[in-house]
Write a protein that holds these residues in place. Sequence first.
Motif, PDB file in Angstrom:
ATOM      1  N   THR A 196     -24.271   5.752   4.533  1.00  0.00           N
ATOM      2  CA  THR A 196     -24.427   7.115   4.026  1.00  0.00           C
ATOM      3  C   THR A 196     -23.097   7.616   3.475  1.00  0.00           C
ATOM      4  N   PRO A 197     -23.127   8.560   2.559  1.00  0.00           N
ATOM      5  CA  PRO A 197     -21.874   9.115   2.030  1.00  0.00           C
ATOM      6  C   PRO A 197     -20.955   9.659   3.127  1.00  0.00           C
ATOM      7  N   ASP A 198     -21.531  10.290   4.164  1.00  0.00           N
ATOM      8  CA  ASP A 198     -20.698  10.810   5.255  1.00  0.00           C
ATOM      9  C   ASP A 198     -19.896   9.705   5.941  1.00  0.00           C
ATOM     10  N   LYS A 199     -20.534   8.557   6.157  1.00  0.00           N
ATOM     11  CA  LYS A 199     -19.834   7.437   6.802  1.00  0.00           C
ATOM     12  C   LYS A 199     -18.724   6.888   5.898  1.00  0.00           C
ATOM     13  N   VAL A 200     -19.018   6.777   4.620  1.00  0.00           N
ATOM     14  CA  VAL A 200     -18.013   6.270   3.681  1.00  0.00           C
ATOM     15  C   VAL A 200     -16.864   7.270   3.559  1.00  0.00           C
ATOM     16  N   TRP A 201     -17.198   8.559   3.430  1.00  0.00           N
ATOM     17  CA  TRP A 201     -16.174   9.590   3.279  1.00  0.00           C
ATOM     18  C   TRP A 201     -15.270   9.651   4.521  1.00  0.00           C
ATOM     19  N   ALA A 202     -15.826   9.391   5.679  1.00  0.00           N
ATOM     20  CA  ALA A 202     -15.018   9.379   6.904  1.00  0.00           C
ATOM     21  C   ALA A 202     -13.917   8.317   6.827  1.00  0.00           C
ATOM     22  N   VAL A 203     -14.131   7.273   6.043  1.00  0.00           N
ATOM     23  CA  VAL A 203     -13.142   6.205   5.894  1.00  0.00           C
ATOM     24  C   VAL A 203     -12.187   6.482   4.739  1.00  0.00           C
ATOM     25  N   VAL A 204     -12.703   6.896   3.579  1.00  0.00           N
ATOM     26  CA  VAL A 204     -11.858   7.037   2.386  1.00  0.00           C
ATOM     27  C   VAL A 204     -11.410   8.466   2.110  1.00  0.00           C
ATOM     28  N   GLY A 205     -11.971   9.443   2.788  1.00  0.00           N
ATOM     29  CA  GLY A 205     -11.746  10.846   2.453  1.00  0.00           C
ATOM     30  C   GLY A 205     -10.445  11.453   2.925  1.00  0.00           C
ATOM     31  N   ASN A 206      -9.677  10.746   3.739  1.00  0.00           N
ATOM     32  CA  ASN A 206      -8.401  11.274   4.186  1.00  0.00           C
ATOM     33  C   ASN A 206      -7.309  10.734   3.265  1.00  0.00           C
ATOM     34  N   PHE A 207      -6.742  11.607   2.444  1.00  0.00           N
ATOM     35  CA  PHE A 207      -5.700  11.198   1.493  1.00  0.00           C
ATOM     36  C   PHE A 207      -4.523  10.527   2.196  1.00  0.00           C
ATOM     37  N   GLN A 208      -4.243  10.910   3.414  1.00  0.00           N
ATOM     38  CA  GLN A 208      -3.078  10.377   4.132  1.00  0.00           C
ATOM     39  C   GLN A 208      -3.303   8.974   4.698  1.00  0.00           C
ATOM     40  N   ASP A 209      -4.543   8.506   4.715  1.00  0.00           N
ATOM     41  CA  ASP A 209      -4.845   7.215   5.340  1.00  0.00           C
ATOM     42  C   ASP A 209      -5.530   6.291   4.344  1.00  0.00           C
ATOM     43  N   MET A 210      -4.781   5.334   3.843  1.00  0.00           N
ATOM     44  CA  MET A 210      -5.365   4.368   2.915  1.00  0.00           C
ATOM     45  C   MET A 210      -5.401   2.982   3.540  1.00  0.00           C
ATOM     46  N   SER A 211      -5.527   2.951   4.861  1.00  0.00           N
ATOM     47  CA  SER A 211      -5.541   1.672   5.579  1.00  0.00           C
ATOM     48  C   SER A 211      -6.777   0.840   5.236  1.00  0.00           C
ATOM     49  N   TRP A 212      -7.773   1.443   4.614  1.00  0.00           N
ATOM     50  CA  TRP A 212      -8.972   0.714   4.221  1.00  0.00           C
ATOM     51  C   TRP A 212      -8.714  -0.240   3.054  1.00  0.00           C
ATOM     52  N   HIS A 213      -7.599  -0.062   2.337  1.00  0.00           N
ATOM     53  CA  HIS A 213      -7.296  -0.932   1.195  1.00  0.00           C
ATOM     54  C   HIS A 213      -6.467  -2.123   1.664  1.00  0.00           C
ATOM     55  N   PRO A 214      -6.892  -3.353   1.358  1.00  0.00           N
ATOM     56  CA  PRO A 214      -6.197  -4.539   1.875  1.00  0.00           C
ATOM     57  C   PRO A 214      -4.762  -4.697   1.385  1.00  0.00           C
ATOM     58  N   ALA A 215      -4.385  -4.091   0.274  1.00  0.00           N
ATOM     59  CA  ALA A 215      -3.016  -4.238  -0.232  1.00  0.00           C
ATOM     60  C   ALA A 215      -2.047  -3.277   0.443  1.00  0.00           C
ATOM     61  N   VAL A 216      -2.567  -2.279   1.161  1.00  0.00           N
ATOM     62  CA  VAL A 216      -1.722  -1.250   1.761  1.00  0.00           C
ATOM     63  C   VAL A 216      -1.366  -1.627   3.196  1.00  0.00           C
ATOM     64  N   HIS A 217      -0.072  -1.809   3.425  1.00  0.00           N
ATOM     65  CA  HIS A 217       0.420  -2.101   4.776  1.00  0.00           C
ATOM     66  C   HIS A 217       0.462  -0.819   5.605  1.00  0.00           C
ATOM     67  N   SER A 218       0.997   0.246   5.006  1.00  0.00           N
ATOM     68  CA  SER A 218       1.062   1.522   5.722  1.00  0.00           C
ATOM     69  C   SER A 218       1.059   2.677   4.728  1.00  0.00           C
ATOM     70  N   SER A 219       0.687   3.839   5.246  1.00  0.00           N
ATOM     71  CA  SER A 219       0.629   5.049   4.437  1.00  0.00           C
ATOM     72  C   SER A 219       1.204   6.191   5.259  1.00  0.00           C
ATOM     73  N   THR A 220       2.227   6.840   4.737  1.00  0.00           N
ATOM     74  CA  THR A 220       2.811   7.992   5.408  1.00  0.00           C
ATOM     75  C   THR A 220       2.862   9.141   4.424  1.00  0.00           C
ATOM     76  N   GLY A 221       2.754  10.364   4.937  1.00  0.00           N
ATOM     77  CA  GLY A 221       2.800  11.485   4.019  1.00  0.00           C
ATOM     78  C   GLY A 221       2.833  12.814   4.720  1.00  0.00           C
ATOM     79  N   THR A 222       2.751  13.853   3.911  1.00  0.00           N
ATOM     80  CA  THR A 222       2.754  15.226   4.410  1.00  0.00           C
ATOM     81  C   THR A 222       1.709  16.037   3.666  1.00  0.00           C
ATOM     82  N   GLY A 223       1.204  17.082   4.316  1.00  0.00           N
ATOM     83  CA  GLY A 223       0.305  18.011   3.637  1.00  0.00           C
ATOM     84  C   GLY A 223      -1.164  17.757   3.862  1.00  0.00           C
ATOM     85  N   ASP A 224      -1.510  16.782   4.686  1.00  0.00           N
ATOM     86  CA  ASP A 224      -2.917  16.472   4.966  1.00  0.00           C
ATOM     87  C   ASP A 224      -3.708  16.273   3.674  1.00  0.00           C
ATOM     88  N   ASN A 225      -4.771  17.063   3.492  1.00  0.00           N
ATOM     89  CA  ASN A 225      -5.623  16.938   2.300  1.00  0.00           C
ATOM     90  C   ASN A 225      -5.540  18.164   1.400  1.00  0.00           C
TER      91      ASN A 225
END
Length: 189
Positions: A50-79
């Motif tokens: 469902t879109p809700d399940k997918v959005w729970a994974v990709v919808g946080n701008f600060q967390d791109m751990s779902w992408h295999p090329a990304v080792h880590s993601s750090t940031g400020t400002g949430d979404n």
Amino acid sequence: MTSTSSFSAFRNFSLGVGLAGLALAVLASPVEAHGPTRQKVTLSTEVAATPDKVWAVVGNFQDMSWHPAVHSSTGTGDNAPGATRVLTLGEEGGPTISEELYKYDAAKMTYSYRITDVKVEVLPVTNYSSHLTVKPVGSDRSLIEWRGAFYRGYPNNDPPANLNDEAAVAAVSGVYQGGLDALKARFGD
């Protein structure tokens, strides 16, 4: 009106028409393009979640751990618009990409961001902006769309092969496809 003034008026009229015609001909003729043109890539995939399940994974701008090329993601400002993140690629100490969020709509499950700093050796693009969206497909499936617009990494004429339009499109397509493939593997086809 004398014949001399008639002739003069006719000559001025003809000259005006001739110059206007010349201007139109120049404007209508093909002009050789120079410099880069904005490139666009849009890729999408459908997943068994469902879109809700997918959005729970990709919808946080600060967390791109779902992408295999990304080792880590750090940031400020949430979404919030203006939020920033730095993606470290590959492994600890790997190359980085700095990005800024400029639009976020959780209700519509979409956000837009731009790259603020990346070396062209890492991603051969400039002036890059991107949009990630999750849409419903039926009652239990989702369409994930990732699209971007950018210029090649070399802004002048005669770019080297690794910084030309084709290299830029191939690199962005590879980033998008890698992420979409990982999401398809995670949620199923």
